[in-house]
Every structure is written in C-alpha cells, then in structure tokens.
Motif scaffolding. Structure first.
Motif, PDB file in Angstrom:
ATOM      1  N   THR A 152     -65.684  62.839 -49.574  1.00  0.00           N
ATOM      2  CA  THR A 152     -66.986  63.399 -49.931  1.00  0.00           C
ATOM      3  C   THR A 152     -67.657  64.048 -48.725  1.00  0.00           C
ATOM      4  OG1 THR A 152     -68.194  61.360 -49.428  1.00  0.00           O
ATOM      5  CG2 THR A 152     -67.274  61.589 -51.653  1.00  0.00           C
ATOM      6  N   GLY A 153     -68.676  64.850 -49.001  1.00  0.00           N
ATOM      7  CA  GLY A 153     -69.422  65.487 -47.933  1.00  0.00           C
ATOM      8  C   GLY A 153     -70.117  64.483 -47.040  1.00  0.00           C
ATOM      9  N   ILE A 154     -70.696  63.448 -47.649  1.00  0.00           N
ATOM     10  CA  ILE A 154     -71.346  62.408 -46.859  1.00  0.00           C
ATOM     11  C   ILE A 154     -70.313  61.676 -46.003  1.00  0.00           C
ATOM     12  CG2 ILE A 154     -72.435  60.124 -47.060  1.00  0.00           C
ATOM     13  CD1 ILE A 154     -74.199  61.248 -49.244  1.00  0.00           C
ATOM     14  N   GLY A 155     -69.129  61.467 -46.561  1.00  0.00           N
ATOM     15  CA  GLY A 155     -68.062  60.836 -45.790  1.00  0.00           C
ATOM     16  C   GLY A 155     -67.687  61.668 -44.580  1.00  0.00           C
ATOM     17  N   ILE A 156     -67.589  62.976 -44.769  1.00  0.00           N
ATOM     18  CA  ILE A 156     -67.246  63.870 -43.658  1.00  0.00           C
ATOM     19  C   ILE A 156     -68.341  63.839 -42.596  1.00  0.00           C
ATOM     20  CG2 ILE A 156     -66.908  66.288 -43.009  1.00  0.00           C
ATOM     21  CD1 ILE A 156     -65.547  66.674 -45.747  1.00  0.00           C
ATOM     22  N   GLY A 157     -69.610  63.866 -43.033  1.00  0.00           N
ATOM     23  CA  GLY A 157     -70.717  63.782 -42.085  1.00  0.00           C
ATOM     24  C   GLY A 157     -70.675  62.490 -41.287  1.00  0.00           C
ATOM     25  N   GLY A 158     -70.431  61.378 -41.984  1.00  0.00           N
ATOM     26  CA  GLY A 158     -70.330  60.099 -41.308  1.00  0.00           C
ATOM     27  C   GLY A 158     -69.161  60.048 -40.341  1.00  0.00           C
ATOM     28  N   ALA A 159     -68.048  60.690 -40.714  1.00  0.00           N
ATOM     29  CA  ALA A 159     -66.864  60.719 -39.857  1.00  0.00           C
ATOM     30  C   ALA A 159     -67.152  61.468 -38.557  1.00  0.00           C
ATOM     31  CB  ALA A 159     -65.696  61.369 -40.598  1.00  0.00           C
ATOM     32  N   ILE A 160     -67.862  62.589 -38.672  1.00  0.00           N
ATOM     33  CA  ILE A 160     -68.214  63.365 -37.478  1.00  0.00           C
ATOM     34  C   ILE A 160     -69.156  62.572 -36.581  1.00  0.00           C
ATOM     35  CG2 ILE A 160     -69.403  65.436 -36.648  1.00  0.00           C
ATOM     36  CD1 ILE A 160     -68.383  66.855 -39.199  1.00  0.00           C
ATOM     37  N   ALA A 161     -70.126  61.893 -37.199  1.00  0.00           N
ATOM     38  CA  ALA A 161     -71.076  61.095 -36.422  1.00  0.00           C
ATOM     39  C   ALA A 161     -70.371  59.967 -35.672  1.00  0.00           C
ATOM     40  CB  ALA A 161     -72.149  60.517 -37.350  1.00  0.00           C
ATOM     41  N   MET A 162     -69.475  59.262 -36.356  1.00  0.00           N
ATOM     42  CA  MET A 162     -68.752  58.167 -35.718  1.00  0.00           C
ATOM     43  C   MET A 162     -67.824  58.687 -34.619  1.00  0.00           C
ATOM     44  SD  MET A 162     -69.720  55.239 -36.996  1.00  0.00           S
ATOM     45  CE  MET A 162     -71.315  56.035 -36.758  1.00  0.00           C
ATOM     46  N   GLY A 163     -67.183  59.817 -34.872  1.00  0.00           N
ATOM     47  CA  GLY A 163     -66.319  60.411 -33.856  1.00  0.00           C
ATOM     48  C   GLY A 163     -67.106  60.809 -32.629  1.00  0.00           C
ATOM     49  N   GLU A 181     -59.900  61.826 -25.227  1.00  0.00           N
ATOM     50  CA  GLU A 181     -61.171  62.004 -25.938  1.00  0.00           C
ATOM     51  C   GLU A 181     -60.949  62.595 -27.327  1.00  0.00           C
ATOM     52  OE1 GLU A 181     -62.015  61.590 -21.681  1.00  0.00           O
ATOM     53  OE2 GLU A 181     -60.589  62.786 -22.826  1.00  0.00           O
ATOM     54  N   LEU A 182     -60.030  63.539 -27.426  1.00  0.00           N
ATOM     55  CA  LEU A 182     -59.714  64.127 -28.732  1.00  0.00           C
ATOM     56  C   LEU A 182     -59.163  63.061 -29.666  1.00  0.00           C
ATOM     57  CD1 LEU A 182     -59.357  66.527 -30.637  1.00  0.00           C
ATOM     58  CD2 LEU A 182     -57.122  66.951 -29.560  1.00  0.00           C
ATOM     59  N   ALA A 183     -58.284  62.204 -29.152  1.00  0.00           N
ATOM     60  CA  ALA A 183     -57.700  61.141 -29.971  1.00  0.00           C
ATOM     61  C   ALA A 183     -58.770  60.147 -30.421  1.00  0.00           C
ATOM     62  CB  ALA A 183     -56.611  60.414 -29.186  1.00  0.00           C
ATOM     63  N   VAL A 184     -59.692  59.820 -29.527  1.00  0.00           N
ATOM     64  CA  VAL A 184     -60.770  58.895 -29.879  1.00  0.00           C
ATOM     65  C   VAL A 184     -61.621  59.480 -30.996  1.00  0.00           C
ATOM     66  CG1 VAL A 184     -62.957  57.945 -29.041  1.00  0.00           C
ATOM     67  CG2 VAL A 184     -60.884  57.646 -27.703  1.00  0.00           C
ATOM     68  N   PHE A 185     -61.952  60.764 -30.896  1.00  0.00           N
ATOM     69  CA  PHE A 185     -62.743  61.402 -31.946  1.00  0.00           C
ATOM     70  C   PHE A 185     -62.014  61.327 -33.287  1.00  0.00           C
ATOM     71  CE2 PHE A 185     -64.003  64.864 -34.691  1.00  0.00           C
ATOM     72  CZ  PHE A 185     -65.389  64.824 -34.611  1.00  0.00           C
ATOM     73  N   VAL A 186     -60.735  61.653 -33.275  1.00  0.00           N
ATOM     74  CA  VAL A 186     -59.960  61.706 -34.522  1.00  0.00           C
ATOM     75  C   VAL A 186     -59.787  60.322 -35.139  1.00  0.00           C
ATOM     76  CG1 VAL A 186     -57.687  62.185 -35.505  1.00  0.00           C
ATOM     77  CG2 VAL A 186     -58.750  63.834 -33.944  1.00  0.00           C
ATOM     78  N   PHE A 187     -59.382  59.347 -34.329  1.00  0.00           N
ATOM     79  CA  PHE A 187     -59.010  58.052 -34.892  1.00  0.00           C
ATOM     80  C   PHE A 187     -60.200  57.130 -35.158  1.00  0.00           C
ATOM     81  CE2 PHE A 187     -54.945  59.452 -33.102  1.00  0.00           C
ATOM     82  CZ  PHE A 187     -54.140  59.258 -34.214  1.00  0.00           C
ATOM     83  N   PHE A 188     -61.283  57.267 -34.381  1.00  0.00           N
ATOM     84  CA  PHE A 188     -62.468  56.443 -34.630  1.00  0.00           C
ATOM     85  C   PHE A 188     -63.516  57.191 -35.439  1.00  0.00           C
ATOM     86  CE2 PHE A 188     -60.624  54.324 -30.925  1.00  0.00           C
ATOM     87  CZ  PHE A 188     -60.622  53.014 -31.374  1.00  0.00           C
ATOM     88  N   GLY A 189     -63.206  58.440 -35.788  1.00  0.00           N
ATOM     89  CA  GLY A 189     -64.083  59.231 -36.638  1.00  0.00           C
ATOM     90  C   GLY A 189     -63.430  59.480 -37.980  1.00  0.00           C
ATOM     91  N   PRO A 190     -62.827  60.652 -38.179  1.00  0.00           N
ATOM     92  CA  PRO A 190     -62.219  60.977 -39.473  1.00  0.00           C
ATOM     93  C   PRO A 190     -61.191  59.969 -39.976  1.00  0.00           C
ATOM     94  CG  PRO A 190     -62.432  62.942 -38.132  1.00  0.00           C
ATOM     95  CD  PRO A 190     -62.837  61.798 -37.251  1.00  0.00           C
TER      96      PRO A 190
END
Length: 290
Positions: free
Chosen positions: A168-179, A144-153
C-alpha cells in the motif's frame, strides 16, 4: 571469557529499535487494510530482531579479526577487546541467523508464501556478507544503501506483504521513513568512526563524503520521516502524533550539527534509534485505530 553482560552488550541493544520499529509499521499498515495477524506479526518481529543480533555479532567477529575495531571509540566489542574467542562470536552470529531463518520458514509455511524463502535467504546472506567474506560490501561504501533497503522496504513491506499479499501507499511511506531513520543511525555511527575507518582501510559512505557532507546527510535523513508524517496525516490525522518523536530526533541532530566527534556522537545513535521507535509506535497506533 566474556561475561553474560558483555555478550548482551555485544548484541548492541541500542541498535535494536532498527529491527523492531519497521515490523511495527508493517503490522500497522497491515491492520489498516484489515490484514493484521498477531501470530504472523510476532514471527516477523522474531525474524527481524534475530537478524539484527546476528549481523551485530557477525560485524563484531569480522571487524575484530580484521583489526578494524582495534582503535574504535564506540560500543564494546567482544573480539576487538579480547573478551571473547572469535570462533565463539562467529558461532553466536550463526546461531542468531539460524534462529531468524527458523522463524522465517515457520512464517512462510503458515502463510503459504513460499517464494519468500528466496527473500529470506537474501536477507540472511546480506547480514553475513556486510562485513564477512573476502569482499564485504560494508567495506565498499554500500553499507548505508543496504541498511536503507533491509531496515526500510524489506522489513516494512515484507511484514505487510506476508500478511496481506498487498503493498500500500502508506506501507511505502512507512518503509521510506524507517529506511531513512535506520540509515541516519548508520551515518552517525560511521561519522564517529571516520578516522579509525580510514586508518583500517574501511570505506563507508561517511569516509567518501567526508565529515561535513555526512552531517548534512544525517540531518536530511532525520527530516524525511516527519515529512512523510505530514503526508500520512492527510489521510489519517492521528498519524500526526508521530511528531512526538521530533524532540528525540532534535537531540541527536543538535549534536551532529554542532560538530561533535568521537564519543560525543555515541548518544546520537540512541536518540535516533529511540526517535525511530517512537515514530513507529505512534504511526502504528494511528493506523490501527484508523
């Protein structure tokens, strides 16, 4: 011998939004700062989708030869069902991972960000060793940790950075959402497989947390993207359109909250994946227009 339809099923099409959505969000974040390049974005998408297909075939092969898939009730498995020779499935996995590497190297050559060769190598290795090798980390509760990292950030910020050289901040927000969305898909899958994973000796976050807490985690993860939508909406009001994905997320959440088990959890993967894709499309559109 497996049919063409069975080989396609082996790619687990319902999981492909996990690889498409993060690239869309990364491309949208790049467009938001005038750094979008359609060719580079397409190559990033090819990398992501090929990695997803590669890891799905790799999981089919590795879980199949270990006997983990023998009693599972989830999607069709090529090796576990006996429809395909394990070596053929392994070759398909290597071919998909090779295609991802080729697209990635092309993207790196075009952008000149050569240090990202190491980044790509880590992604390919992570795809194989999730369930492959002598000590797969997917069997140690780290999937699960790997999925968050690789499909998110990794996917979102990688797509953003390779095009713009910025985070960017929006990029980081989007990365967290996707993760969060991707991990929710993973949790739903692992929740369904708790009995058979315990029987096969496979340790996942769901087998560690147990049924009740895994359901709570799923509900929390599917809430996070919409909290991020509110935050992005403060800067780009059109991003609030991502709430169009909420009904799909609720469809999955209701099954999880009601305590559905086994095959009744299979639609949750589809609902969550589609909610993720719709969230990404709506957010990307808002960022592109904004």
């Amino acid at each position: 011998m497996a049919t063409v339809a069975q080989w396609i099923s082996g790619t687990r099409p319902r999981t492909l939004p996990n690889s498409i959505a993060p690239v869309l969000v990364g491309a949208g974040a790049a467009h938001h700062i005038d750094g979008f390049n359609p060719t580079w974005s397409l190559l990033a998408l090819l990398v992501s989708v090929a990695l997803q297909i590669g890891v799905n075939y790799a999981n089919d092969y590795s879980d199949g030869i270990r006997g983990t898939d023998t009693h599972r009730v989830g999607p069709f498995r090529l090796v576990g069902s006996g429809a395909a020779n394990p070596k053929a499935v392994r070759t398909a996995a290597f071919a998909a991972l090779g295609a991802a590497a080729a697209a990635g190297l092309t993207l790196i050559a075009l952008t000149g960000r050569y240090w990202m060769v190491l980044f790509g190598a880590v992604c390919v290795a992570a795809a194989w060793f999730y369930t492959g090798g002598r000590k797969p980390y997917g069997y140690a509760g780290l999937g699960e940790l790997a999925v968050f990292v690789f499909f998110g950030p990794a996917a979102v910020l990688g797509t953003l950075y390779v095009q713009t050289g910025e985070i960017t901040g929006i990029g980081i927000g989007g990365a967290i959402a996707m993760g969060a969305f991707s991990t929710a898909v993973m949790i739903a899958n692992s929740l369904r497989d708790i009995p058979t994973d315990i029987q096969a000796g496979k340790r996942t976050l769901a087998t560690t947390l147990g049924d009740k807490d895994s359901r709570r985690l799923y509900l929390a993860l599917t809430t996070i993207p919409f909290v991020i939508t509110l935050a992005i909406g403060l800067r780009e009001p059109m991003a609030l359109g991502a709430f169009l994905a909420l009904p799909l997320a609720i469809l999955g959440a209701r099954r999880v909250a009601k305590g559905n088990k086994g095959r009744d959890l299979i639609p949750v993967l589809q609902h969550t994946g589609l909610a993720m894709l719709l969230w990404a499309i709506a957010t990307t559109t808002a960022l592109a227009i904004g």
